[in-house]
Design an enzyme around this catalytic site. Sequence first.
Site, PDB file in Angstrom:
ATOM      1  N   LYS A   1       0.889  -1.160   0.000  1.00  0.00           N
ATOM      2  CA  LYS A   1       0.000   0.000   0.000  1.00  0.00           C
ATOM      3  C   LYS A   1       0.924   1.206   0.000  1.00  0.00           C
ATOM      4  CE  LYS A   1      -4.228   1.477   2.295  1.00  0.00           C
ATOM      5  NZ  LYS A   1      -5.076   1.443   1.095  1.00  0.00           N
TER       6      LYS A   1
HETATM    7  C1  LIG Z   1      -6.426  -0.228  -4.003  1.00  0.00           C
HETATM    8  C2  LIG Z   1      -7.136  -0.733  -2.768  1.00  0.00           C
HETATM    9  N1  LIG Z   1      -7.714  -1.976  -2.833  1.00  0.00           N
HETATM   10  C3  LIG Z   1      -8.379  -2.469  -1.754  1.00  0.00           C
HETATM   11  C4  LIG Z   1      -8.504  -1.749  -0.584  1.00  0.00           C
HETATM   12  C5  LIG Z   1      -9.248  -2.396   0.579  1.00  0.00           C
HETATM   13  O1  LIG Z   1      -8.300  -2.807   1.567  1.00  0.00           O
HETATM   14  P1  LIG Z   1      -8.737  -2.873   3.099  1.00  0.00           P
HETATM   15  O2  LIG Z   1      -8.973  -1.451   3.546  1.00  0.00           O
HETATM   16  O3  LIG Z   1      -7.599  -3.518   3.800  1.00  0.00           O
HETATM   17  O4  LIG Z   1     -10.013  -3.673   3.166  1.00  0.00           O
HETATM   18  C6  LIG Z   1      -7.925  -0.465  -0.467  1.00  0.00           C
HETATM   19  C7  LIG Z   1      -8.058   0.323   0.819  1.00  0.00           C
HETATM   20  N2  LIG Z   1      -8.246   1.732   0.563  1.00  0.00           N
HETATM   21  C8  LIG Z   1      -7.932   2.582   1.694  1.00  0.00           C
HETATM   22  C9  LIG Z   1      -7.633   3.977   1.228  1.00  0.00           C
HETATM   23  C10 LIG Z   1      -8.825   4.834   0.925  1.00  0.00           C
HETATM   24  C11 LIG Z   1      -8.349   6.250   0.712  1.00  0.00           C
HETATM   25  O5  LIG Z   1      -9.127   7.030   0.165  1.00  0.00           O
HETATM   26  O6  LIG Z   1      -7.203   6.576   1.059  1.00  0.00           O
HETATM   27  C12 LIG Z   1      -9.027   2.496   2.753  1.00  0.00           C
HETATM   28  O7  LIG Z   1     -10.112   1.931   2.481  1.00  0.00           O
HETATM   29  O8  LIG Z   1      -8.743   2.965   3.872  1.00  0.00           O
HETATM   30  C13 LIG Z   1      -7.221   0.032  -1.573  1.00  0.00           C
HETATM   31  O9  LIG Z   1      -6.628   1.251  -1.533  1.00  0.00           O
END
Ligand SMILES: Cc1[nH+]cc(COP(=O)(O)O)c(CN[C@@H](CCC(=O)O)C(=O)O)c1O
Length: 305
Positions: free
Chosen positions: A158
């Site tokens: 991330k």
């Molecule tokens: C590309 C991506 N894919 C999947 C997810 C879901 O992962 P999880 O949160 O572990 O279930 C997130 C989280 N996106 C984060 C960032 C949002 C933002 O605007 O910054 C979040 O949901 O916190 C992603 O950024």
Amino acid sequence: LSDRDGKIWYNGELVEWRNAQTHVLTHTLHYGMGVFEGVRAYDTPKGPAIFRLGDHTDRLFNSAKIVGIQLPFTKEQINQAHIDVVKANGLKSCYFRPMAFYGSFKLGIAPKPDDVQVIVAAWAWGAYLGEEGLRKGIRCKISSFTRHHPNITMIKAKANGNYMNSIMANTEAHQGGYDEAILLDATGYVAEGSGENIFVIKDGKLFTPALDVALDGITRRTVIEIAKEIGVEVIEKRITRDELYIADEVFFTGTAAEVTPIREIDNRQIGIGERGPITTEIQKRFFDIVEGRNPAYEHYLTYVG
Ligand SMILES: Cc1[nH+]cc(COP(=O)(O)O)c(CN[C@@H](CCC(=O)O)C(=O)O)c1O
């Protein structure tokens, strides 16, 4: 966000929100090499609790390892920072943004390895894709931007710079009057949203892309557990955009997005055109878990105390 009151955990200290600054020659500001997390705390009958804090911190450390950032704090210190910052701000439910970045010691492509700065910020953040979106579902578009190739950017990390792709896709969707983008991978199969994982329901089964093209989402992991609990078979498979169109239900998962139904994709109604029955059940169970109403998932909750 910068003119709020409150505290931010910054390199081990709780500093005034408005003083949590960095120099304009900060390396990460110029080159995007940083790692971050999105974490949520929810108010529960036993007070605020952080959801799957350990898993998020593990992923932060994995992201750092993947991109080669040497974090100058331990997992325990980062976990404690979350607890300290939610208490310092008197928040009952909140969104956390832990982030590690290279400071302003030098510019040039090569960062200074020991110039790593770390913050944990927290603020109240409601439904990422809107309360109505949680209830009625949102409108999405397949993006003209391709999700990362696994050997061009490191998808399991991330990493800050990975989100330029997300911003381009999300902005394009908004400019077209849609709520969010769905991105395809380099081979044309469905990968994920700009900030979410994606699930498809067809004939009572739950499908989701394998993790070779998507972030290993913690909400995705939780939803897979919930699905198995309610007897819905979960299948990881390559999903095509036209399989989305003819699905019975589609939804996003993410820490920010929680469980958000998708009611329309590329101007095609999905199923009944609103939150479907299996999505409704999964979403209800998800909120029961994060809000402390399901004792079987207590091990995922870190009570702030
Ligand atoms: C590309 C991506 N894919 C999947 C997810 C879901 O992962 P999880 O949160 O572990 O279930 C997130 C989280 N996106 C984060 C960032 C949002 C933002 O605007 O910054 C979040 O949901 O916190 C992603 O950024």
